[in-house]
Design a protein around this motif. Structure first.
Motif, PDB file in Angstrom:
ATOM      1  N   ILE A  33     -25.577  -8.011 -32.393  1.00 50.31           N
ATOM      2  CA  ILE A  33     -25.523  -9.262 -33.157  1.00 50.31           C
ATOM      3  C   ILE A  33     -25.691  -8.961 -34.646  1.00 50.31           C
ATOM      4  O   ILE A  33     -26.561  -8.184 -35.041  1.00 50.31           O
ATOM      5  N   VAL A  34     -24.827  -9.597 -35.446  1.00 53.74           N
ATOM      6  CA  VAL A  34     -24.946  -9.514 -36.906  1.00 53.74           C
ATOM      7  C   VAL A  34     -25.558 -10.823 -37.399  1.00 53.74           C
ATOM      8  O   VAL A  34     -25.023 -11.899 -37.128  1.00 53.74           O
ATOM      9  N   LYS A  35     -26.657 -10.707 -38.144  1.00 53.52           N
ATOM     10  CA  LYS A  35     -27.330 -11.885 -38.673  1.00 53.52           C
ATOM     11  C   LYS A  35     -26.906 -12.150 -40.117  1.00 53.52           C
ATOM     12  O   LYS A  35     -26.302 -11.314 -40.771  1.00 53.52           O
ATOM     13  N   GLU A  36     -27.264 -13.332 -40.595  1.00 62.84           N
ATOM     14  CA  GLU A  36     -26.985 -13.700 -41.980  1.00 62.84           C
ATOM     15  C   GLU A  36     -27.762 -12.792 -42.933  1.00 62.84           C
ATOM     16  O   GLU A  36     -28.941 -12.500 -42.725  1.00 62.84           O
ATOM     17  N   GLY A  37     -27.094 -12.324 -43.990  1.00 61.20           N
ATOM     18  CA  GLY A  37     -27.759 -11.513 -45.002  1.00 61.20           C
ATOM     19  C   GLY A  37     -27.900 -10.045 -44.647  1.00 61.20           C
ATOM     20  O   GLY A  37     -28.752  -9.357 -45.216  1.00 61.20           O
ATOM     21  N   GLU A  38     -27.086  -9.543 -43.702  1.00 59.49           N
ATOM     22  CA  GLU A  38     -27.160  -8.123 -43.342  1.00 59.49           C
ATOM     23  C   GLU A  38     -25.792  -7.567 -42.984  1.00 59.49           C
ATOM     24  O   GLU A  38     -24.866  -8.303 -42.642  1.00 59.49           O
ATOM     25  N   TYR A  39     -25.665  -6.244 -43.184  1.00 62.10           N
ATOM     26  CA  TYR A  39     -24.517  -5.492 -42.681  1.00 62.10           C
ATOM     27  C   TYR A  39     -24.945  -4.741 -41.432  1.00 62.10           C
ATOM     28  O   TYR A  39     -26.083  -4.264 -41.342  1.00 62.10           O
ATOM     29  N   LYS A  40     -24.025  -4.605 -40.489  1.00 55.97           N
ATOM     30  CA  LYS A  40     -24.243  -3.730 -39.342  1.00 55.97           C
ATOM     31  C   LYS A  40     -23.153  -2.653 -39.377  1.00 55.97           C
ATOM     32  O   LYS A  40     -21.962  -2.969 -39.341  1.00 55.97           O
ATOM     33  N   ILE A  41     -23.589  -1.393 -39.510  1.00 55.47           N
ATOM     34  CA  ILE A  41     -22.655  -0.272 -39.563  1.00 55.47           C
ATOM     35  C   ILE A  41     -22.601   0.381 -38.188  1.00 55.47           C
ATOM     36  O   ILE A  41     -23.641   0.666 -37.575  1.00 55.47           O
ATOM     37  N   ILE A  42     -21.372   0.620 -37.703  1.00 56.04           N
ATOM     38  CA  ILE A  42     -21.194   1.293 -36.404  1.00 56.04           C
ATOM     39  C   ILE A  42     -21.083   2.790 -36.667  1.00 56.04           C
ATOM     40  O   ILE A  42     -20.176   3.252 -37.368  1.00 56.04           O
ATOM     41  N   ASN A  80     -23.910   3.984 -32.382  1.00 53.50           N
ATOM     42  CA  ASN A  80     -25.219   3.478 -32.802  1.00 53.50           C
ATOM     43  C   ASN A  80     -25.028   2.473 -33.936  1.00 53.50           C
ATOM     44  O   ASN A  80     -24.004   2.470 -34.625  1.00 53.50           O
ATOM     45  N   ILE A  81     -26.014   1.633 -34.125  1.00 53.41           N
ATOM     46  CA  ILE A  81     -25.940   0.576 -35.138  1.00 53.41           C
ATOM     47  C   ILE A  81     -27.001   0.820 -36.208  1.00 53.41           C
ATOM     48  O   ILE A  81     -28.157   1.114 -35.907  1.00 53.41           O
ATOM     49  N   LYS A  82     -26.546   0.686 -37.462  1.00 56.02           N
ATOM     50  CA  LYS A  82     -27.456   0.826 -38.605  1.00 56.02           C
ATOM     51  C   LYS A  82     -27.416  -0.458 -39.419  1.00 56.02           C
ATOM     52  O   LYS A  82     -26.342  -1.001 -39.663  1.00 56.02           O
ATOM     53  N   VAL A  83     -28.579  -0.931 -39.855  1.00 56.73           N
ATOM     54  CA  VAL A  83     -28.683  -2.197 -40.585  1.00 56.73           C
ATOM     55  C   VAL A  83     -28.903  -1.920 -42.077  1.00 56.73           C
ATOM     56  O   VAL A  83     -29.745  -1.102 -42.449  1.00 56.73           O
ATOM     57  N   ASP A 120     -17.103   1.929 -38.948  1.00 56.53           N
ATOM     58  CA  ASP A 120     -16.770   0.527 -39.209  1.00 56.53           C
ATOM     59  C   ASP A 120     -18.050  -0.205 -39.603  1.00 56.53           C
ATOM     60  O   ASP A 120     -19.166   0.301 -39.419  1.00 56.53           O
ATOM     61  N   SER A 121     -17.862  -1.419 -40.144  1.00 51.74           N
ATOM     62  CA  SER A 121     -19.016  -2.242 -40.496  1.00 51.74           C
ATOM     63  C   SER A 121     -18.666  -3.703 -40.249  1.00 51.74           C
ATOM     64  O   SER A 121     -17.500  -4.109 -40.317  1.00 51.74           O
ATOM     65  N   LYS A 122     -19.703  -4.483 -39.969  1.00 48.16           N
ATOM     66  CA  LYS A 122     -19.541  -5.912 -39.746  1.00 48.16           C
ATOM     67  C   LYS A 122     -20.469  -6.650 -40.706  1.00 48.16           C
ATOM     68  O   LYS A 122     -21.641  -6.283 -40.851  1.00 48.16           O
TER      69      LYS A 122
END
Length: 289
Positions: free
Chosen positions: A26-35, A59-62, A43-45
């Motif tokens: 899950i990607v929340k408001e105010g953050e990037y999630k990097i794959i 893995n996911i990095k915030v 990639d990033s979301k």
């Protein structure tokens, strides 16, 4: 046998659930999630929502998406007029490209260090091009310097592909070291007094020029007015003489009588005592003869 099959189905179901939940994030408001795949960002979301990844491999990095403020460490800078000053400033920034940022900085602390280096280099270069009194004046160079430094730092980080967006760089304080603060202030006061004395001298000289010019104009106007008045009086006298001559030419006897009567008016004013021969023409006219 049926018991073993049931156990197998349960284990398979658990594995499916684990894989399913392991592939969702899950990607929340105010953050990037990097794959990250094998430690490399692929990639990033950035938009809030539910996304999928490869379970057990990705893995996911915030990273933060919002604007951040970095307080630069106060540093000593030498100005154009060779004054050493302590400069304290802050930077408003955000992560613009999380994949590039992850490759070059890895985390927020590393990104802040990159910003600190870029800001220090820009501030040192820009302040070395101006004098100290221009830096401390709010109405001259300070606003332009802030804008120039912001633009310079932004271009530097963009050129190096750090994935960082510089929003603003502002100088908070420019102080002199205690060791030479008093001497520099006294020197600035002396310079300002010298400038003020020069302005007063120039103003006094200009005032004298204006007064002299006004006096000269006044004299010229008075001389011209006097010349004009004399000319008018002369023309008037000339016109009067002309009228007298014309009148005298028309009837000389009447004119002589008129002039004589006028002289009587002047002569007899204030009841004077007059002694003259009885047979003079003047007396005969008075006696009515």
């Amino acid at each position: 046998m049926k018991k073993f099959k049931l156990t197998g189905f349960i284990i398979a179901g658990i594995l499916v659930v684990i894989c399913l939940f392991g592939s969702l994030f899950i990607v929340k408001e105010g953050e990037y999630k990097i794959i990250l795949r094998f430690g490399e960002a692929i990639d990033s979301k950035s938009e809030p929502g539910l996304y999928m990844k490869v379970p057990f491999i990705d893995n996911i990095k915030v990273l933060p998406k919002y604007q951040m403020t970095y307080e630069n460490v106060p540093t000593q800078i030498m100005t154009k007029d060779k004054k050493v000053i302590l400069v304290d400033n802050y930077t408003v920034w955000r992560i613009d490209d999380p994949v590039k940022f992850n490759k070059t900085s890895h985390n927020v602390s590393d990104g802040a260090q990159r910003i600190n280096e870029a800001v220090y280099n820009s501030v040192r270069r820009k302040l070395s091009e101006v004098n100290y009194d221009e830096i401390i004046s709010e109405n001259t160079a300070r606003g332009d310097l802030n804008d120039e430094i912001t633009k310079d730092v932004a271009l530097s980080l963009q050129r190096d592909n750090y994935g960082i967006k510089i929003v603003d760089v502002r100088i908070k304080r420019t102080d002199l070291p205690e060791s030479n603060k008093e001497s520099v202030y006294n020197r600035m006061i002396s310079d300002r007094q010298s400038i003020a004395a020069r302005y007063l001298s120039e103003g006094d000289e200009e005032s004298k020029k204006i007064t002299s010019k006004a006096d000269r104009s006044a004299l010229e106007l008075m001389a011209q007015a006097e010349a004009d008045s004399k000319k008018i009086v002369a023309e008037g006298e000339q016109e009067a003489a002309k009228i007298y001559n014309e009148a005298y030419g028309k009837d000389p006897e009447f004119y002589n009588l008129y002039r004589t009567l006028e002289s009587y008016v002047v002569t007899m004013s204030n009841n004077p005592v007059i002694m003259m021969p009885i047979d003079s023409p003047y007396a005969q006219i008075l006696l009515g003869e």
